[in-house]
Design a protein around this motif. Structure first.
Motif, PDB file in Angstrom:
ATOM      1  N   THR A  32       0.854  -1.185   0.000  1.00 40.97           N
ATOM      2  CA  THR A  32       0.000   0.000   0.000  1.00 40.97           C
ATOM      3  C   THR A  32       0.890   1.235   0.000  1.00 40.97           C
ATOM      4  N   ASP A  48       0.898  -3.843   5.788  1.00 43.01           N
ATOM      5  CA  ASP A  48      -0.144  -3.786   4.767  1.00 43.01           C
ATOM      6  C   ASP A  48      -1.529  -3.804   5.389  1.00 43.01           C
ATOM      7  N   MET A  49      -1.680  -4.656   6.393  1.00 41.10           N
ATOM      8  CA  MET A  49      -3.002  -4.792   6.996  1.00 41.10           C
ATOM      9  C   MET A  49      -3.464  -3.475   7.608  1.00 41.10           C
ATOM     10  N   GLN A 102      -4.315  -0.177   4.812  1.00 40.11           N
ATOM     11  CA  GLN A 102      -5.196  -0.302   3.655  1.00 40.11           C
ATOM     12  C   GLN A 102      -5.753   1.063   3.291  1.00 40.11           C
ATOM     13  N   PRO A 103      -5.593   1.466   2.027  1.00 35.86           N
ATOM     14  CA  PRO A 103      -6.160   2.755   1.644  1.00 35.86           C
ATOM     15  C   PRO A 103      -7.681   2.658   1.642  1.00 35.86           C
TER      16      PRO A 103
END
Lengths: 563, 340, 187, 233, 232
Positions: free
Chosen positions: B279, B322-323, B326-327
């Protein structure tokens, strides 16, 4: 005019080769009717219409042959006059290759209209107008076929800021909206005027991708005329940058107004509603001319030498339509829709329906089979291309591994299946197929789970009831004579005696219980109200229930774009 | 027959990997210019080993051989290994490292796209822990004779003492440990010493070559700006802050950026998509974290360069990053709108 | 040494008393595990598992008195889910309890039905409506396909109709891998 | 006797404390730097497991359910202390090498796990046998791990054996000039080798399962028709 | 096991169960504590003997037993943390004599500037002020890089790095040259791992200098007395 409009950007998107020139060279032609018109009853989102005709009946052009089932449904009409030869299951224009109920009409060639009356929407109530449009079979012609009457509702506030007319038409090859705007701009805008009134919308923004200068010019002239006549400047033609999928309803709303309508929300809650230009045209025909939706403009393109737009009666076989355009000999497939989102047809002998904006003929050369699928390297190209700001590769991992809960956590259902991610993927992964798979699995599971919950509830209720009956019966038995006591003892022995096999035991117990209950029934009435209904009543109640469930279920998959 | 979309953008894993290899060329050219052609031997060694190992593993795992062998990912790993190992390392060191990278770090984890750790960095970390001495012997700037380097690689280790020297980072470390020599740090980083003006003679030009290649990757849109920018900026800020605080103990940003593998890491290593964060915000955190760890390990750690360990540590954290980064998806961000 | 023993003894007394007290006072009643297992079971209430319904079977699994592979309607997928939940090993469906069948609903041949109500008694989810000496009918959406109504019918007028696929219920298939693994030596 | 066979099979392979249950990893990874250390700790663990299984099986009638865990731990801790003292007294060099890891046997979950899962529910002989077999399962894995790490890391085997048998000495297996893959002896190497061992076990199991399935299919295919079988039995 | 408990729950009150469990746990505790105590008593002499042997073995590393005939353990004094030896705690210093004539001093020292912290040393200095031998007793140097200071880890088994200090004194190597070659001294180091070698070399030099300075006093002090450094 367009220069004054501030434009917004949506994230992602791609710029595939457009291939639109081939089919815009010639004006719209009218396609002749096939020798048999196969008109599926179910052509829109919502309930399956009831057939109103029987085999052997003569029908007139515009006669209703399928009646809308409840409000969330849309009527279907005979596209021309002729004889109904059958109401039967026929192959649908759907990838599944499954059949559904269709009315098959043999045209008599006279093309004889039924009586037509314009509808005076100004003196009718909004509900009446919506019912009229429902019965005229007007649905969104961008491809999603959502019933238009459901969308012509200004929502809680009773008015809207903006009505968006979608002329963006971003899919490659498809030009049906383009030529419609070029040739019938005035009619479209007349429809837009009606829609604006019904929605009490402040302004009408007509978004057209800037690769259609002729359509923009034609629409601008028509809009100026309308504005002059009305003495305001409500109609605005806006050229939007050419980028797929600018024609997605949510993307176009975003580009024109900056508003992002979240998944699962109505756009009217945000003061905006969006219709395809073809839908506006159909609304005008239905209301001002009294003509139900019988035909539409269809682009025939792809692997044909004579790509062109035709006005096609619903029910016309795609095979006949393609034959008009000189398909090349290496053609090997028919796609309904564009190359990015279109559905592969199980055969070329499927009817043109309301959702058919394009009949795309394919070949190995035109659409080569994708290179072998490689593993995902998480390069993030898909995320860059996603117009819904999703993380497609994450959804892919979880869909592939069948971890559907996680896929949903990554907002799988915000995916509009536009195909951008699969288009850019350097590993050539059929990403959209994974999302379609995951979505349909999740829906199926949801339905299964609901059914299981109902079953559990009903089972538990039944146990409760049996327990209560048993107690009541025991009390009665105790009060009875010695013979009764004997019987009770026998029943008890029966219940406690270990049986040879569980099945036998269960069977015996069931019969015993049945006998007991039959006796009890004579003395007392069941407290249950369900058993008081006649079977017909019950069946009807349940059939209605079932249809409702069906609508709910069907409404989910198709709420995509291009309403 | 496949479903929509029916036509695809002409992109492939192979073309991505090939352009990465091309982007490495300027750095390699500078390497050869300053430190001799030994590095080319290492690149060939690593490439051959990688391809053979890849082929064997693909065969064992029942995967289509040519399809995967030609994707170029093994070559990228091999080149990164060759470029991070000393160019006069004995041949078996490079071969062993490459084998570990391809067999263990890549294929035992599931092959292309499945490896949680950057294979080249796994190789580097394993080899520097296993053979710290061999992994610390770098050629002298003035001993670039190919024949000598060839000998060093293929056998005669006796000549080594004559042709090796400490890397600038190694020298820095040694100086930092010894209170008596700390004052030397100025000289070490100064204009006249054995080293170049910024990151050590030769080293800064190799770094500049990598930088050039990195710009090419950016232009080709193979990498985004997030990772290199975050890595270099963080390294710059943290080393700058400490150097300002005590210039006698800490090297400044110029040295940190232009020495060792910093530039290579910024554009070619942390940007590895498979093992990194994906992300936009995650990339910033990932690369920034790698830079902080790099600086810490360089300054206080036991081994000469900390990039491998820093990257591996961040690899572990990548899924978590990443978790949490998140966009927001379309319509869920708080811009305009929201129900009236 | 003596001190050490004293400390140990003191600890033993205190801990022993505390644990005895806690064991009685904080005993956990009920078992949420049963609910979790029950949620996985398909609720056909068919009894093929050998228990008189899904809940009793769930209780039996939770107590360790039943295997997880006794539910044919749940199929392999159900067994996998149970195995995951309970940390047990997957076992193929036990043959003595039946085989996995496509989902079906019961259909009463209304010409033949004599209105004996036996099937109504047998239906675990009250999905059959009708009264004595009246024709019965199955409410298809409520029918779980358990087949319990079949045996009691004295005139064999009930059949099981598999639920077919329609355009609406059709599911997209799992994308087929386009790469064929290299030929392994045939054994 | 088949019950004992099953106990043995469980301990050595199927329920192997390390390969299947991944219990007691702390001493396993820390001490398996060479064969002799690994085996010594393993033998100490066998001793503790047998004694604790024996003791608890013998006393199980007197242990109330509520306080079983403290009692188990108490017994195990006492036995470990005894073993620790014995090592200190009779194998002092080994005691120095193994250091904290002998006392740490108390916290080796496998001991408590077997006591709780087996000894508390079974008779004396079966429980003691289970302790022995579980211990052997632990020993062979830790010994193999130690041997591999020692061989790869420094090219020798049985180094340090003189601490136990003063007359013996270790063997240099690989050539004198072997540079030594140092990481094998360091903690990360323990994880790598253990990972490979587990992978190996899974592979063997998968292969056995596959073979069983194939046999069943053969069996089913051939049984209905009474033709003589051509496939291997 | 659950059967009897169920019964117990029905029959006993909370108090009774608590008392019962406490009593049983107490009984187990007493029995097994007794077992541990018994083993401890039984092994005590052997454990003590092992500890002594351990100490002698360590001394033997730097001073072969054949070179002296006195009881080292008895002929020892206590050292406070002397700055020159860089020690943090009190240690023992053993004095070896043959026929009553001083032979060597054996004591511990440390280098605090190792690559990864403290390096512990033991050394023997003979009556002539020569370093008989030097060994590393504890260190945390990087494996494979700096740990060659420990002969067990040194690749060169025949002539480990640390052996070059044997039988060296300031008469053979002047104090100014008691450094690693990189610092302009006499002693080798490994390229790439200078720091560990430098730390050991410098520490041994300091320890040797201290021993030379206090040699007479150290030999003269009565056994088991405490060495006090001169007031500055």
């Amino acid at each position: 005019m367009s220069a004054l409009q501030r434009l917004f950007k949506f994230h992602g998107g791609v710029k595939p080769a457009y291939n639109k020139e081939a089919s815009t060279g010639l004006p719209i032609a009218v396609a002749p009717a096939s020798t048999l018109l196969v008109i599926p009853l179910h052509q829109s989102i919502g309930g399956m219409p009831r057939p109103l005709v029987k085999a052997g009946e003569r029908v007139l052009k515009g006669q209703r042959i399928g009646g809308a089932d409840g409000n969330a449904s849309s009527a279907v009409h005979a596209s021309t006059s002729g004889t109904v030869v059958a109401v039967e299951m026929r192959l649908m224009p759907h990838t599944s290759g499954l059949a559904a109920l269709c009315v098959v009409i043999e045209p008599d060639g006279r093309d004889e209209w039924m009586e037509r009356h314009p509808f005076d929407y100004r003196s009718a109530s909004p509900t009446q107008t919506r019912d009229y449009l429902r019965d005229a079979g007007v649905v969104g012609l961008g491809g999603a076929v959502f019933p238009t009457h459901l969308k012509l509702n200004p929502g809680k506030q009773g008015k809207l800021d903006t009505l968006v007319l979608n002329g963006a038409e971003c899919e490659p090859f498809i030009t049906c909206d383009d030529v419609l705007m070029r040739e019938r701009a005035e009619t479209i805008l007349k429809g837009a005027v009606i829609m604006r009134e019904l929605l009490a919308a402040g302004q009408v923004l007509i978004g057209i991708e800037d690769n259609k200068p002729e359509a923009i010019a034609a629409m601008e002239i028509a809009a100026r005329a309308v504005n002059q006549a009305a003495g305001d400047s409500a109609m605005k033609v806006v050229a939007v940058p050419t980028r797929y999928p600018a024609g997605g309803a949510k993307q176009l709303i975003r580009v024109l107004t900056g508003i992002e309508v979240p998944h699962g929300k109505r756009s009217t809650d945000y003061g905006v509603q969006c219709f395809n230009v073809g839908t506006a045209y159909a609304v005008y025909e239905a209301i001002a001319l009294g003509q139900p939706l019988l035909s539409r403009i269809v682009t025939v393109a792809g692997n044909v030498s004579g790509a062109r737009n035709y006005e096609v009666l619903f029910g016309t076989s795609m095979r006949d339509l393609i034959a008009l355009c000189d398909p090349l000999p290496d053609s090997d497939r028919v796609i309904m829709g564009g190359p990015m989102m279109g559905l592969l047809m199980p055969s070329d002998d499927v009817p043109v329906v309301k959702a058919t904006n394009c009949v795309l003929v394919g070949s190995k050369k035109l659409f080569p089979p994708p290179p072998p699928e490689m593993p995902c390297i998480r390069c993030g190209e898909c995320a860059k291309a996603c117009p819904s700001d999703l993380q497609p590769f994450e959804m892919y991992w979880f869909s592939r591994a069948r971890i559907f809960g996680k896929a949903q956590e990554y907002n799988l259902f915000d995916c509009i299946e536009c195909g951008c991610c699969a288009y850019v993927c350097p590993s050539h992964i059929p990403l959209v197929d994974y999302y379609r798979f995951a979505k349909s699995e999740i829906w199926a599971r949801e339905i299964e789970k609901e059914a299981a919950d109902v079953a559990r509830e009903r089972y538990e209720f039944r146990l409760l009831r049996e327990e209560r009956e048993k107690q009541e019966k025991a009390a009665k038995l105790a009060a009875k004579t010695a013979a009764g006591r004997e019987k009770a003892a026998a029943a008890l022995a029966e219940a406690t005696k270990p049986a040879a096999t569980p099945e036998e035991d269960a069977k015996k117990a069931l019969i015993a219980a049945a006998l007991e209950r039959a006796k009890a029934q004579k003395e007392q009435v069941h407290p249950e109200n369900v058993s008081n209904l006649t079977s017909e009543q019950q069946a009807e109640v349940d059939a209605i229930e079932a249809r409702r469930a069906e609508i709910r279920e069907m409404a989910k998959p198709h709420l995509r774009q291009d309403d | 027959m496949n479903n929509s979309p029916y036509f695809l953008k002409p992109a492939s894993v192979q073309s991505v990997m090939l352009r990465v290899l091309v982007a490495l060329l300027p750095g390699i050219a500078a390497y050869v210019w300053f430190f001799g052609a030994g590095i080319l031997v290492q690149i060939v060694l690593a490439s051959v080993t990688a391809l053979v190992a890849e082929a064997v593993m693909l065969k064992l795992r029942g995967k289509p051989l040519m399809l995967f062998l030609s994707d170029g990912s093994a070559l990228v790993t091999a080149w990164l290994i060759a470029l991070t190992f000393p160019s006069i390392a004995p041949w078996w060191l490079t071969v062993l490292g490459t084998l570990l990278a391809i067999v263990v770090a890549k294929h035992l984890y599931g092959g292309l796209g499945q490896n949680p750790f950057n294979p080249a960095m796994v190789a580097f970390a394993l080899m520097i822990v296993a053979y710290p001495l061999l992994m610390s012997q770098w050629p002298r700037v003035d001993a670039t004779d190919f024949a000598v380097q060839w000998q060093a690689i293929f056998g005669n280790r006796q000549i080594l003492d004559a042709v090796t020297m400490a890397t600038p980072l190694d020298a820095l470390r040694t100086v930092l440990r010894d209170p008596e020599q700390r004052a030397m740090i100025g000289g070490l980083l100064g204009t006249k010493a054995t080293f170049g003006n910024v990151g050590g003679k030769g080293w800064e030009w190799i770094a500049a070559g990598y930088f050039l290649g990195g710009l090419y990757l950016l232009q080709q849109r193979i990498i985004t700006w997030h990772m290199p920018a975050a890595f270099l900026a963080t390294l710059c800020v943290i080393s700058g802050a400490f150097a300002l605080h005590d210039p006698e103990r800490f090297a400044g940003p110029g040295f940190q950026l232009f020495t060792g593998g910093a530039m290579l890491a910024a554009f070619f290593i942390v940007t590895d998509p498979v093992s990194g964060a994906t992300t936009p915000r995650g990339k910033l955190i990932f690369a920034g974290g790698a830079a902080v760890l790099t600086w810490i390990i360089r300054t206080f750690g036991a081994y000469p360069d900390g990039i491998a360990f820093a990257v591996l540590l961040m690899n572990i954290a990548a899924p978590l990053i990443d978790m949490y980064t998140q966009p927001p998806v379309f319509g869920h961000k708080d811009k305009r709108g929201g129900p009236p | 040494m003596f001190e050490a023993i004293l400390v140990m003894a003191f600890g033993a007394v205190v801990l022993g008393a505390a644990l005895g007290y806690a064991a009685v006072r904080f005993r956990v009643e009920g078992d949420p595990l049963v609910e979790k297992i029950d949620a996985i079971l398909p609720q056909t209430q068919c009894g093929q598992c050998g228990f008189p319904g899904c809940k009793p079977y769930a209780q039996a699994i939770a107590k360790g008195e039943a295997e997880i592979n006794q539910c044919p309607p749940g199929g392999e997928e159900g067994i996998h889910k149970l195995a995951d939940l309970l940390g047990r090993e997957f076992k193929p469906l036990s043959a003595e309890h039946g085989v996995e069948k496509p989902k079906s609903v019961a259909l009463i041949d209304e010409q033949v039905c004599i209105g004996c109500t036996l099937c109504i008694q047998a239906c675990p989810v009250d999905a059959i409506v009708g009264a004595a000496k009246q024709m019965h009918t199955v409410v298809a959406p409520l029918c779980t396909g358990c087949e319990l109504c079949l045996p009691p019918c004295p005139v064999n007028c009930i059949t099981m109709e598999p639920i077919g696929e329609s355009v609406e219920t059709w599911k997209w298939k799992y994308p087929v891998f386009k790469i064929n693994p290299a030929q392994r030596e045939a054994k | 006797m088949s019950a004992y066979k099953e106990i043995a099979w469980n301990g050595i392979w199927k329920q192997n404390s390390i390969l299947a249950q991944l219990l007691g990893l702390c001493p396993l990874l820390a001490i398996s730097t060479n064969f002799v250390n690994a085996t010594s700790l393993g033998l100490a663990t066998i001793l503790v497991m047998m004694l604790s299984n024996f003791g608890i099986s013998a006393l199980r009638a007197f242990i109330p359910y509520e306080i079983r865990i403290p009692v188990f731990i108490l017994i195990i801790a006492a036995l470990v202390t005894v073993v620790d003292l014995l090592f200190n007294a009779f194998l002092h060099d080994m005691y120095l090498v193994l250091g904290i890891f002998i006392p740490l046997i108390v916290t080796n979950c496998i001991v408590l796990a077997r006591v709780e899962a087996f000894a508390a529910k079974n008779g004396l002989r079966a429980a003691t046998f289970d302790g022995l077999m579980m211990g052997i399962g632990f020993v062979w894995v830790i010994a193999l791990l130690g041997a591999v790490r020692e061989l790869v890391g420094q090219g020798t085997l049985f180094s340090g054996i003189e601490m136990i048998f003063p007359t013996l000495s270790g063997i240099q297996v690989l050539p004198e000039g072997y540079p030594g893959f140092l990481i094998a002896i360091l903690p990360p190497g323990a994880f790598f080798v253990l990972g490979l061992l587990i992978a190996g076990r899974n592979w063997l199991d998968a292969r056995a399962n596959q073979r069983m399935r194939e046999q069943r299919i053969h069996h089913q295919a051939e049984h209905p028709t009474d033709h003589p079988s051509s496939a291997p039995a | 096991m659950s059967g009897p408990i169920e019964v117990a729950h029905r029959e006993s009150s909370v108090l009774r169960i608590s008392v019962r469990t406490a009593a049983i746990l107490l009984a187990f505790t007493l029995v097994f504590t007794a077992l541990m105590a018994g083993t401890y008593k039984a092994t005590e002499p052997m454990v003590a003997a092992s500890a002594l042997a351990e100490k002698l073995r360590l001394i033997g590393e730097v001073l072969p037993p054949g070179q002296y005939d006195n009881d080292l353990m008895a002929d020892a004094i206590t050292l406070p943390p002397v700055p020159a030896l860089a020690l943090d705690d009190e240690t023992r210093l053993w004095r070896a004599r043959r026929n009553g004539v001083p032979v060597a001093l054996v004591f511990e020292a440390a280098a605090r500037d190792g690559y990864s912290g403290r390096i512990g040393l033991i050394l023997a200095v003979n009556a002539n002020g020569r370093l008989l031998a030097l060994r590393v007793t504890s260190h945390k140097e990087t494996p494979g890089l700096g740990d060659y200071i420990d002969p067990k880890k040194d690749k060169n088994k025949a002539l480990p790095w640390i052996a070059q200090f044997s039988n060296m004194g300031f008469d053979s190597v002047p104090p100014k040259k008691w450094r690693v070659k990189k610092d302009g001294g006499r002693f080798d180091q490994m390229s790439g791992a200078t720091i560990s070698a430098r730390a050991v070399t410098n520490a041994s030099g300091r320890a040797l200098a201290w021993a030379m300075e206090n040699r007479d006093k150290l030999f003269a002090l009565p056994p088991n007395s405490r060495f006090e450094e001169k007031e500055p």
